[in-house]
Design an enzyme around this catalytic site. Structure first.
Site, PDB file in Angstrom:
ATOM      1  N   ALA A  74       0.840  -1.207   0.000  1.00  0.00           N
ATOM      2  CA  ALA A  74       0.000   0.000   0.000  1.00  0.00           C
ATOM      3  C   ALA A  74       0.871   1.251   0.000  1.00  0.00           C
ATOM      4  CB  ALA A  74      -0.896  -0.005   1.231  1.00  0.00           C
ATOM      5  N   TYR A 141       8.892  10.444  -4.049  1.00  0.00           N
ATOM      6  CA  TYR A 141       8.398   9.066  -3.968  1.00  0.00           C
ATOM      7  C   TYR A 141       9.554   8.101  -3.644  1.00  0.00           C
ATOM      8  CZ  TYR A 141       7.317   4.446  -5.774  1.00  0.00           C
ATOM      9  OH  TYR A 141       7.209   3.089  -5.920  1.00  0.00           O
ATOM     10  N   PHE A 169      11.844  -2.639 -10.614  1.00  0.00           N
ATOM     11  CA  PHE A 169      12.003  -1.727 -11.734  1.00  0.00           C
ATOM     12  C   PHE A 169      10.590  -1.551 -12.313  1.00  0.00           C
ATOM     13  CE2 PHE A 169      16.530  -0.561 -12.068  1.00  0.00           C
ATOM     14  CZ  PHE A 169      16.863  -1.025 -10.809  1.00  0.00           C
ATOM     15  N   GLY A 281      11.287  14.483 -12.759  1.00  0.00           N
ATOM     16  CA  GLY A 281      11.551  13.330 -11.895  1.00  0.00           C
ATOM     17  C   GLY A 281      11.922  12.079 -12.660  1.00  0.00           C
TER      18      GLY A 281
HETATM   19  N1  UFG Z   1       5.857   7.823 -20.374  1.00  0.00           N
HETATM   20  C1  UFG Z   1       5.559   8.538 -21.524  1.00  0.00           C
HETATM   21  N2  UFG Z   1       4.258   8.874 -21.751  1.00  0.00           N
HETATM   22  C2  UFG Z   1       3.243   8.533 -20.905  1.00  0.00           C
HETATM   23  C3  UFG Z   1       3.553   7.797 -19.739  1.00  0.00           C
HETATM   24  C4  UFG Z   1       4.890   7.471 -19.498  1.00  0.00           C
HETATM   25  O1  UFG Z   1       6.432   8.874 -22.322  1.00  0.00           O
HETATM   26  O2  UFG Z   1       2.079   8.886 -21.171  1.00  0.00           O
HETATM   27  C5  UFG Z   1       7.271   7.446 -20.127  1.00  0.00           C
HETATM   28  C6  UFG Z   1       7.809   8.012 -18.827  1.00  0.00           C
HETATM   29  O3  UFG Z   1       8.354   9.277 -19.039  1.00  0.00           O
HETATM   30  C7  UFG Z   1       8.851   6.957 -18.454  1.00  0.00           C
HETATM   31  C8  UFG Z   1       8.315   5.654 -19.061  1.00  0.00           C
HETATM   32  O4  UFG Z   1       7.333   6.050 -20.006  1.00  0.00           O
HETATM   33  O5  UFG Z   1      10.062   7.253 -19.070  1.00  0.00           O
HETATM   34  C9  UFG Z   1       7.665   4.775 -18.026  1.00  0.00           C
HETATM   35  O6  UFG Z   1       6.743   5.567 -17.297  1.00  0.00           O
HETATM   36  P1  UFG Z   1       5.684   4.948 -16.288  1.00  0.00           P
HETATM   37  O7  UFG Z   1       4.819   6.068 -15.818  1.00  0.00           O
HETATM   38  O8  UFG Z   1       5.039   3.755 -16.890  1.00  0.00           O
HETATM   39  O9  UFG Z   1       6.604   4.386 -15.097  1.00  0.00           O
HETATM   40  P2  UFG Z   1       7.711   5.135 -14.225  1.00  0.00           P
HETATM   41  O10 UFG Z   1       9.071   4.724 -14.767  1.00  0.00           O
HETATM   42  O11 UFG Z   1       7.464   6.602 -14.126  1.00  0.00           O
HETATM   43  O12 UFG Z   1       7.450   4.558 -12.780  1.00  0.00           O
HETATM   44  C10 UFG Z   1       7.206   3.183 -12.527  1.00  0.00           C
HETATM   45  C11 UFG Z   1       6.331   3.070 -11.286  1.00  0.00           C
HETATM   46  C12 UFG Z   1       7.083   3.578 -10.084  1.00  0.00           C
HETATM   47  C13 UFG Z   1       8.434   2.919 -10.003  1.00  0.00           C
HETATM   48  C14 UFG Z   1       9.204   3.067 -11.268  1.00  0.00           C
HETATM   49  C15 UFG Z   1      10.506   2.303 -11.214  1.00  0.00           C
HETATM   50  O13 UFG Z   1       5.142   3.836 -11.438  1.00  0.00           O
HETATM   51  O14 UFG Z   1       6.326   3.288  -8.930  1.00  0.00           O
HETATM   52  O15 UFG Z   1       8.429   2.537 -12.356  1.00  0.00           O
HETATM   53  O16 UFG Z   1      11.289   2.601 -12.366  1.00  0.00           O
HETATM   54  F1  UFG Z   1       9.152   3.512  -9.011  1.00  0.00           F
END
Ligand code: UFG
Length: 327
Positions: A74, A141, A169, A281
């Site tokens: 959670a 986060y 990841f 971020g």
């Molecule tokens: N992205 C886009 N367009 C979108 C959504 C995402 O280009 O509409 C890109 C983001 O910039 C990122 C990649 O796709 O480079 C992946 O983005 P996500 O939002 O799918 O995932 P994140 O990497 O931001 O984060 C996820 C989880 C987190 C975790 C992280 C670990 O949400 O909880 O992976 O890498 F910490």
């Protein structure tokens, strides 16, 4: 073993809860349903709707149920959102973890598994990222998860609470055609791309194409949620021999453009894409070195291919275009 699973109605938590049930554990799911879905909780598990911010309630629940182990999923989990609302992340995530850890120590829980994150590494000094890479969180986060890891370190030192911090990841894929990812609002790349394929969105916006990566878009290590679940089962057993920290990924990085291209092949839909602004971020590249858990616990991802990850998610999204709402 009786295992309390917080966030067990959510995407990763419900997948792990089901796997725990399958291998014979008794599962109690605790979730406030702010993101989770009652329908995602596996049938034989006991479900308790509760919010971890309520310290006394958490203490009472643990005293009543007396779990032998806790898996703590959670959490607020969005990198981008945490850059906009840092205090929400630093307050809720830390407070919920603290309430749970305090109750765990008071009731003599011996094993604690924390969902941690690759966002512990904002600007990693080397890729792939092993457990010895310096932690320098990329967002509030990631910082909130690191604080929880450090709290567990001290509770192990002083109270013998054994813990595993599992740094995921990019969790992706669906555990089955009827069990998958359903966030509101959805912000993750793969489900959003599949919503475009389904015609629910017009296009996917690529968050920046000027990163220091081969095609300029961010590179991530996508790991199947079933492989993450298996890591939890292994870690739970291994805690008998002491605390541990693991990075969990496939060791392969895919750019945002490669994910979109693979989804086009898997779905047969064109999936229009346009480049937008970078999202604050977002680190350029996050790829795991998971040799440690492979060496120590024999963890080997079984669903590592990006086609399989996206294919399983596509099956879920096609069958459940409105997620659990219509289940
Ligand atoms: N992205 C886009 N367009 C979108 C959504 C995402 O280009 O509409 C890109 C983001 O910039 C990122 C990649 O796709 O480079 C992946 O983005 P996500 O939002 O799918 O995932 P994140 O990497 O931001 O984060 C996820 C989880 C987190 C975790 C992280 C670990 O949400 O909880 O992976 O890498 F910490």
């Amino acid at each position: 073993m009786r295992v309390l699973v917080t966030g067990g109605a959510g995407y990763i938590g419900s997948t792990v809860a089901r796997r725990l049930v399958d291998v014979g554990h008794e599962v109690i799911v605790l979730d406030n349903l702010s993101q989770g879905h009652r329908a995602a909780v596996p049938e034989p598990a006991t479900f308790v709707e509760a919010d971890l911010r309520a310290r006394d309630r958490v203490a009472r629940l643990l005293a009543d149920h007396r779990p032998a182990a806790i898996m703590h999923f959670a959490s607020h989990t969005l990198v981008g959102e945490s850059m906009e609302a840092p205090l929400r992340y630093l307050d809720d995530n830390v407070r919920c973890g603290l309430n749970l850890m305090r109750a765990a120590v008071e009731t003599g829980v011996e094993r604690f598994i924390l969902s941690s994150t690759a966002n512990l590494f904002g600007l990693p000094e080397r890729i792939p990222i092993d457990e010895d890479v310096t932690v320098d969180p990329g967002s509030p986060y990631g910082e909130s998860k690191f604080i929880l890891e450090r709290m567990l370190h001290w509770l192990d030192e002083r109270h013998g609470l054994r813990f595993a911090a599992l740094r995921y990841f990019n969790a992706a894929g669906a555990a089955g055609p009827d069990q998958g990812e359903d966030h509101d609002p959805e912000t993750h790349l793969i489900p959003l791309v599949l919503e475009v394929a389904l015609g629910q969105r017009d296009q996917i916006v690529i968050f920046g194409d000027d990163y220091d990566t081969p095609d300029g878009t961010c590179v991530r290590d996508y790991v199947h949620v079933l492989d993450l679940a298996q890591a939890h089962i292994l870690a739970l057993d291994a805690l008998g021999e002491g605390s541990r920290v693991y990075n969990l990924g496939n060791g392969d990085g895919y750019s945002v453009r490669e994910v979109i291209e693979t989804a086009r092949r898997v779905t047969g839909h064109p999936i229009p894409a346009e480049v937008g602004d970078p999202r604050p971020g977002d680190p350029a590249t996050l790829i795991a070195a998971s040799d440690k858990i492979h060496r120590e616990l024999g963890w080997t991802p079984q669903h590592g291919a990006l086609e399989d990850i996206i294919g399983s998610a596509w099956e879920w999204h096609r069958r459940h275009p409105h997620g659990y709402a219509a289940a």
